[in-house]
Design an enzyme around this catalytic site. Structure first.
Site, short mmCIF file in Angstrom:
data_model
loop_
_atom_site.label_atom_id
_atom_site.label_comp_id
_atom_site.label_asym_id
_atom_site.label_seq_id
_atom_site.Cartn_x
_atom_site.Cartn_y
_atom_site.Cartn_z
N CYS A 1 0.84 -1.33 -0.04
CA CYS A 1 0.01 -0.04 -0.05
C CYS A 1 0.90 1.11 -0.09
O CYS A 1 1.84 1.41 0.87
CB CYS A 1 -0.89 0.01 1.33
SG CYS A 1 -2.11 1.34 0.98
N CYS B 1 -1.17 5.72 6.31
CA CYS B 1 -1.97 5.69 7.51
C CYS B 1 -1.21 5.11 8.66
O CYS B 1 -0.77 4.21 8.63
CB CYS B 1 -3.38 4.71 6.89
SG CYS B 1 -4.40 5.26 5.68
N CYS C 1 -2.01 1.75 10.43
CA CYS C 1 -2.12 0.54 9.66
C CYS C 1 -0.50 -0.10 9.44
O CYS C 1 0.33 0.44 9.05
CB CYS C 1 -2.43 0.62 8.32
SG CYS C 1 -3.01 -0.71 7.06
N CYS D 1 -16.27 -10.52 3.75
CA CYS D 1 -15.53 -9.30 3.42
C CYS D 1 -14.23 -9.46 2.67
O CYS D 1 -13.34 -10.15 3.33
CB CYS D 1 -15.24 -8.60 4.72
SG CYS D 1 -16.89 -8.47 5.67
N CYS E 1 -19.02 -8.19 0.85
CA CYS E 1 -18.27 -6.72 0.92
C CYS E 1 -17.25 -6.59 0.57
O CYS E 1 -16.41 -7.62 0.93
CB CYS E 1 -18.63 -6.56 2.63
SG CYS E 1 -18.03 -4.71 3.16
N CYS F 1 -20.56 0.35 4.14
CA CYS F 1 -20.16 0.14 5.61
C CYS F 1 -19.08 0.88 6.07
O CYS F 1 -17.95 0.81 5.08
CB CYS F 1 -19.92 -1.52 5.31
SG CYS F 1 -18.81 -2.19 6.83
N ARG G 1 -21.10 -2.65 14.60
CA ARG G 1 -20.03 -4.04 14.77
C ARG G 1 -19.22 -3.58 15.66
O ARG G 1 -18.50 -2.68 15.66
CB ARG G 1 -19.51 -4.24 13.47
CG ARG G 1 -18.77 -5.73 13.39
CD ARG G 1 -18.27 -6.00 12.03
NE ARG G 1 -19.42 -5.98 11.08
CZ ARG G 1 -19.54 -5.06 9.99
NH1 ARG G 1 -18.14 -4.59 9.37
NH2 ARG G 1 -20.37 -4.87 9.15
#
Length: 344
Positions: A66, A70, A73, A110, A142, A202, A275
């Site tokens: 990636c 962030c 992460c 997901c 998802c 979501c 959730r």
């Protein structure tokens, strides 16, 4: 502030959120009054969702590749965390994991890929995997693939994807402290793009990243305004090798504080699926069952790069509460075993 509990619940049952002053007072309740808040939130959760729990299983279909920065992460370009790093799984591998998720009792599967947004090959893999899964299994799908454009969102919907996950993560004012390679507005636009394509949204938060109570309230109301139908509330798992890995920002995440946060998201978004997500095991600890009196959904098993609670423990918790998993629809196809579920 004196809380008018019955009025708070009555408003929520009519989908009217509390004022910001009331929501702030709920966040600031002392521990000894928090059980009263959980009971009130339970009345709302029970009204909209009964004793049902939606069980979700995550698949990290592409890990650690990636370009974003962030701070929370372990898959970001600035992370030094020793995590598995691999390119996109094949359609067959994703299908096999979906079969295992269904056999474990999941209602939603997901598919998550690391990255700013999907490249053509990644998108085509998810599209074909979704078509194959939908032809065989009664699972909701998802997808979580980063920033989307309208054409990508349309293709996902036409392939059978039910929902798109793209968390807001934190508030607009706090966002630049957490990420510099994209903005809060970029995330809002992706949520709007998913909605426009007919996908369920979501979109949730990560708590414990140095945000204030005002930031938490901004998130709760922003999710309502965005029309979020499913809200994962994550509690930061500090991962060594990431900028937030030293654990300094999570010291306030006591079990009672986590229950207050969940309850505020419930009252501001009473009809949304809430959730109890990553970090619930670490921060709620022995009070985890109370979280399901507020939330009506959880992830079963592991998260993207971190281990979760054993699935057996989750099923036992659901059973002990007298709750039942939602049933996948439509009925299972011929030749596919029914998942083992706890007694009602």
């Amino acid at each position: 502030m004196e809380i008018a509990w019955d009025q708070l619940v009555a408003d929520a049952l009519e989908d009217r959120p509390p004022t910001r002053d009331v929501a702030r007072a709920l966040l600031q309740l002392p521990d000894e009054d928090t059980l009263r808040l959980v009971e009130a939130a339970w009345r709302v959760r029970r009204h909209f969702f009964g004793n049902r729990v939606k069980v979700n299983v995550l698949l990290n279909a592409q890990s650690g590749i990636c370009p974003e920065d962030c701070h929370y992460c372990s898959q970001s370009r600035i992370s030094k965390a020793p995590i598995p790093r691999y390119r996109m799984l094949s359609v067959e591998e994703i299908l096999d994991r979906a079969r295992k998720a269904y056999a474990a009792g999941a209602q939603r599967f997901c598919i998550v890929t690391s990255g700013r947004g999907p490249h053509r090959r990644e998108l085509e893999t998810v599209l074909e995997a979704t078509r194959r899964i939908k032809a065989e299994l009664p699972l909701e799908i998802c997808a979580c693939m980063g920033i989307l454009d309208e054409e990508q969102a349309r293709q996902l919907r036409e392939a059978g994807v039910d929902a798109y996950n793209h968390n807001l993560n934190t508030s607009p004012r706090h966002y630049a402290r957490i990420c510099s390679t994209h903005t809060f507005e970029d995330r809002i636009r992706t949520v709007q793009t998913a909605l426009k394509a007919g996908l369920q949204t979501c979109t949730g938060v990560i708590l414990g990243m140095g945000e204030t109570d005002e930031d938490v309230l901004d998130m709760a109301y922003a999710l309502r305004e965005a029309g979020a139908t499913s809200i994962p509330v994550n509690f930061l798992i500090p991962i060594k090798g990431t900028p937030l890995g030293d654990g300094q920002t999570v010291r306030h995440l006591t079990p009672w504080a986590c229950l207050r946060y969940l309850s505020v998201f419930r009252f501001v978004n009473p009809k949304a699926e809430i959730r109890a997500s990553a970090g619930r095991e670490l921060h709620l600890r022995s009070l985890q069952p109370l979280a399901l009196m507020v939330a009506n959904s959880l992830f079963l098993g592991d998260y993207l790069t971190e281990k979760g609670q054993a699935a057996e423990a989750d099923w036992q918790m659901i059973e002990d509460l007298g709750f039942v998993p939602e049933t996948p629809q439509p009925a299972r196809p011929h030749g596919v075993a029914h998942p083992a579920t706890p007694a009602a």
